[in-house]
Design a protein around this motif. Structure first.
Motif, PDB file in Angstrom:
ATOM      1  N   GLU A  40       0.836  -1.206   0.000  1.00  0.00           N
ATOM      2  CA  GLU A  40       0.000   0.000   0.000  1.00  0.00           C
ATOM      3  C   GLU A  40       0.871   1.256   0.000  1.00  0.00           C
ATOM      4  O   GLU A  40       0.540   2.247  -0.650  1.00  0.00           O
ATOM      5  CB  GLU A  40      -0.966  -0.005   1.185  1.00  0.00           C
ATOM      6  N   GLU A  43       1.767   1.839  -3.422  1.00  0.00           N
ATOM      7  CA  GLU A  43       0.696   2.479  -4.198  1.00  0.00           C
ATOM      8  C   GLU A  43       0.696   3.990  -3.959  1.00  0.00           C
ATOM      9  O   GLU A  43       0.457   4.783  -4.880  1.00  0.00           O
ATOM     10  CB  GLU A  43      -0.661   1.869  -3.845  1.00  0.00           C
ATOM     11  N   GLU A  72      -5.040   5.894  -0.443  1.00  0.00           N
ATOM     12  CA  GLU A  72      -3.820   5.110  -0.190  1.00  0.00           C
ATOM     13  C   GLU A  72      -3.296   5.354   1.229  1.00  0.00           C
ATOM     14  O   GLU A  72      -2.789   4.423   1.868  1.00  0.00           O
ATOM     15  CB  GLU A  72      -2.745   5.404  -1.235  1.00  0.00           C
ATOM     16  N   ASP A  75      -5.347   3.122   3.362  1.00  0.00           N
ATOM     17  CA  ASP A  75      -4.922   1.717   3.254  1.00  0.00           C
ATOM     18  C   ASP A  75      -3.689   1.455   4.120  1.00  0.00           C
ATOM     19  O   ASP A  75      -3.607   0.430   4.809  1.00  0.00           O
ATOM     20  CB  ASP A  75      -4.594   1.371   1.793  1.00  0.00           C
TER      21      ASP A  75
END
Ligand SMILES: [Mg+2]
Length: 121
Positions: A40, A43, A72, A75
């Motif tokens: 994550e 990302e 993100e 996350d």
């Protein structure tokens, strides 16, 4: 979907409820939670790929980039909460302790205005 502003304990409770309703605890080994946190974070990193620094900073405060960053970041936080829950870490006190430790490592009089690592100060 709830749009409230829960604290870390309430977020953890919601997360465990979400996980357990799907019987996903069996997939959440500590190793895979740490791996997922890093994916994550990747990302999050990907959002800035190939973008000039200044342009990215400007995009980051407006949609659609702001929304993507928000997702993100969430996350990353959610996996961090699962890791903390699994290992019995109180994130708020761990973070407060770390800030206190950083004060000792980086006294203002030695570190102000320099990016030098504490071992070199
Ligand atoms: Mg993500």
């Amino acid at each position: 979907m709830q749009h409230n502003n829960p604290g870390l304990e309430e977020l953890t409770r919601q997360l465990l409820e979400f996980r357990d309703a799907r019987d996903w605890r069996q997939f959440h080994s500590l190793k895979d939670l740490i791996l997922s946190l890093n994916l994550e974070a990747g990302e999050l990193l990907e959002l800035s790929q190939w973008k000039p620094e200044q342009r990215f900073e400007e995009e980051a405060t407006a949609d659609p980039m702001h929304q993507r960053l928000q997702e993100e970041c969430a996350d990353v936080l959610l996996y961090l909460l699962l890791i903390a829950e699994r290992t019995g870490i109180d994130l708020q006190s761990a973070a407060a302790n770390k800030i206190a430790a950083n004060h000792l490592k980086y006294p203002v009089e030695k570190s102000r205005g320099t990016s030098t690592k504490y071992t070199e100060l």
